[in-house]
Design a protein around this motif. Structure first.
Motif, PDB file in Angstrom:
ATOM      1  N   LEU A  26       0.793  -1.151   0.037  1.00 35.90           N
ATOM      2  CA  LEU A  26       0.057  -0.125   0.202  1.00 35.90           C
ATOM      3  C   LEU A  26       0.871   1.300  -0.042  1.00 35.90           C
ATOM      4  N   GLY A  27       2.160   1.144  -0.044  1.00 35.52           N
ATOM      5  CA  GLY A  27       3.129   2.471  -0.039  1.00 35.52           C
ATOM      6  C   GLY A  27       3.081   3.048   1.070  1.00 35.52           C
ATOM      7  N   LEU A  28       2.712   2.273   2.498  1.00 28.77           N
ATOM      8  CA  LEU A  28       2.434   3.049   3.697  1.00 28.77           C
ATOM      9  C   LEU A  28       4.008   3.595   4.285  1.00 28.77           C
ATOM     10  N   THR A  29       3.762   4.854   4.807  1.00 28.35           N
ATOM     11  CA  THR A  29       5.247   5.299   5.290  1.00 28.35           C
ATOM     12  C   THR A  29       5.215   5.703   6.748  1.00 28.35           C
ATOM     13  N   ASP A  30       3.923   5.649   7.312  1.00 26.51           N
ATOM     14  CA  ASP A  30       4.011   6.176   8.648  1.00 26.51           C
ATOM     15  C   ASP A  30       3.052   5.101   9.736  1.00 26.51           C
ATOM     16  N   VAL A  31       2.498   4.020   9.117  1.00 25.29           N
ATOM     17  CA  VAL A  31       1.668   3.080   9.728  1.00 25.29           C
ATOM     18  C   VAL A  31       2.064   1.670   9.139  1.00 25.29           C
ATOM     19  N   ALA A  32       2.021   0.374  10.108  1.00 18.13           N
ATOM     20  CA  ALA A  32       2.163  -0.540   9.555  1.00 18.13           C
ATOM     21  C   ALA A  32       0.872  -1.398   9.857  1.00 18.13           C
ATOM     22  N   ILE A  33       0.569  -2.188   8.636  1.00 22.38           N
ATOM     23  CA  ILE A  33      -0.909  -2.959   8.569  1.00 22.38           C
ATOM     24  C   ILE A  33      -0.442  -4.367   8.264  1.00 22.38           C
ATOM     25  N   ASN A  34      -0.874  -5.458   8.985  1.00 25.92           N
ATOM     26  CA  ASN A  34      -0.814  -6.926   8.636  1.00 25.92           C
ATOM     27  C   ASN A  34      -2.190  -7.578   8.883  1.00 25.92           C
ATOM     28  N   HIS A  35      -2.359  -8.581   7.751  1.00 25.13           N
ATOM     29  CA  HIS A  35      -3.340  -9.421   8.026  1.00 25.13           C
ATOM     30  C   HIS A  35      -2.947 -10.635   8.511  1.00 25.13           C
ATOM     31  N   TYR A  36      -3.464 -11.268   9.688  1.00 22.34           N
ATOM     32  CA  TYR A  36      -3.447 -12.359  10.229  1.00 22.34           C
ATOM     33  C   TYR A  36      -4.403 -13.482  10.187  1.00 22.34           C
ATOM     34  N   GLU A  37      -3.871 -14.767   9.995  1.00 21.58           N
ATOM     35  CA  GLU A  37      -5.126 -15.961  10.038  1.00 21.58           C
ATOM     36  C   GLU A  37      -4.355 -16.903  10.838  1.00 21.58           C
TER      37      GLU A  37
END
Length: 163
Positions: A26-37
């Motif tokens: 997503l080209g994020l520079t200020d926040v980390a986002i991860n999808h978990y299962e």
């Protein structure tokens, strides 16, 4: 604008059956986002840990996650969220019988220094660990910082920690 399909992203070597990072796609520079299962017995992380500068939020989409915290276990069900402040120790697990699907959001993007506590059989107690990704191998290895003993090993797509 950036758009990604979670199912199109590569599964990372993690303590969870599925962890797909959305930060870079997503080209994020200020926040980390991860999808978990998480399958039953899986964890969100390699160790009971904290982040020096990052606060973290877990939003449980389905299933029930149980987080180890300094004040005891906290159960988080579907459509609930939990926030951990900077330097607050935690580790989330799927202690139930059904798959957990969750989104983790961390800000700022940088973790800072992390403390990763795992049981070390050589030292006989919980110690801080380093995580290694040996070159050319699709594995993550945890080693005690004090004595160098391997305390855990994970492979891509494996649901269980390999002792």
């Amino acid at each position: 604008m950036e758009r990604v399909a979670v199912d199109d992203l590569e599964n990372s070597v993690q303590a969870a059956a599925v962890m797909r990072g959305l930060t870079e796609p997503l080209g994020l520079t200020d926040v980390a986002i991860n999808h978990y299962e998480l399958e039953p017995g899986d964890s969100f992380a390699f160790a009971y840990h904290n982040h020096e500068v990052q606060e973290e939020v877990f939003y449980v989409v389905s299933g029930t996650a149980t987080f180890e915290t300094e004040s005891g276990p906290v159960v988080v069900g579907p459509r609930e969220a939990i926030r951990f402040d900077r330097e607050e120790f935690q580790r989330g697990w799927n202690r139930g019988d059904e798959r957990v699907v969750a989104i983790a959001i961390g800000a700022p993007l940088d973790y800072g220094t992390q403390v990763k506590l795992r049981d070390c059989p050589e030292c006989g107690e919980e110690t801080d660990n380093d995580l290694e990704r040996p070159e050319g191998e699709d594995v993550v290895v945890a080693r005690c910082k004090r004595c160098g003993t391997e305390t855990g090993r994970w492979y891509r797509g494996s649901m269980d920690e390999v002792p």
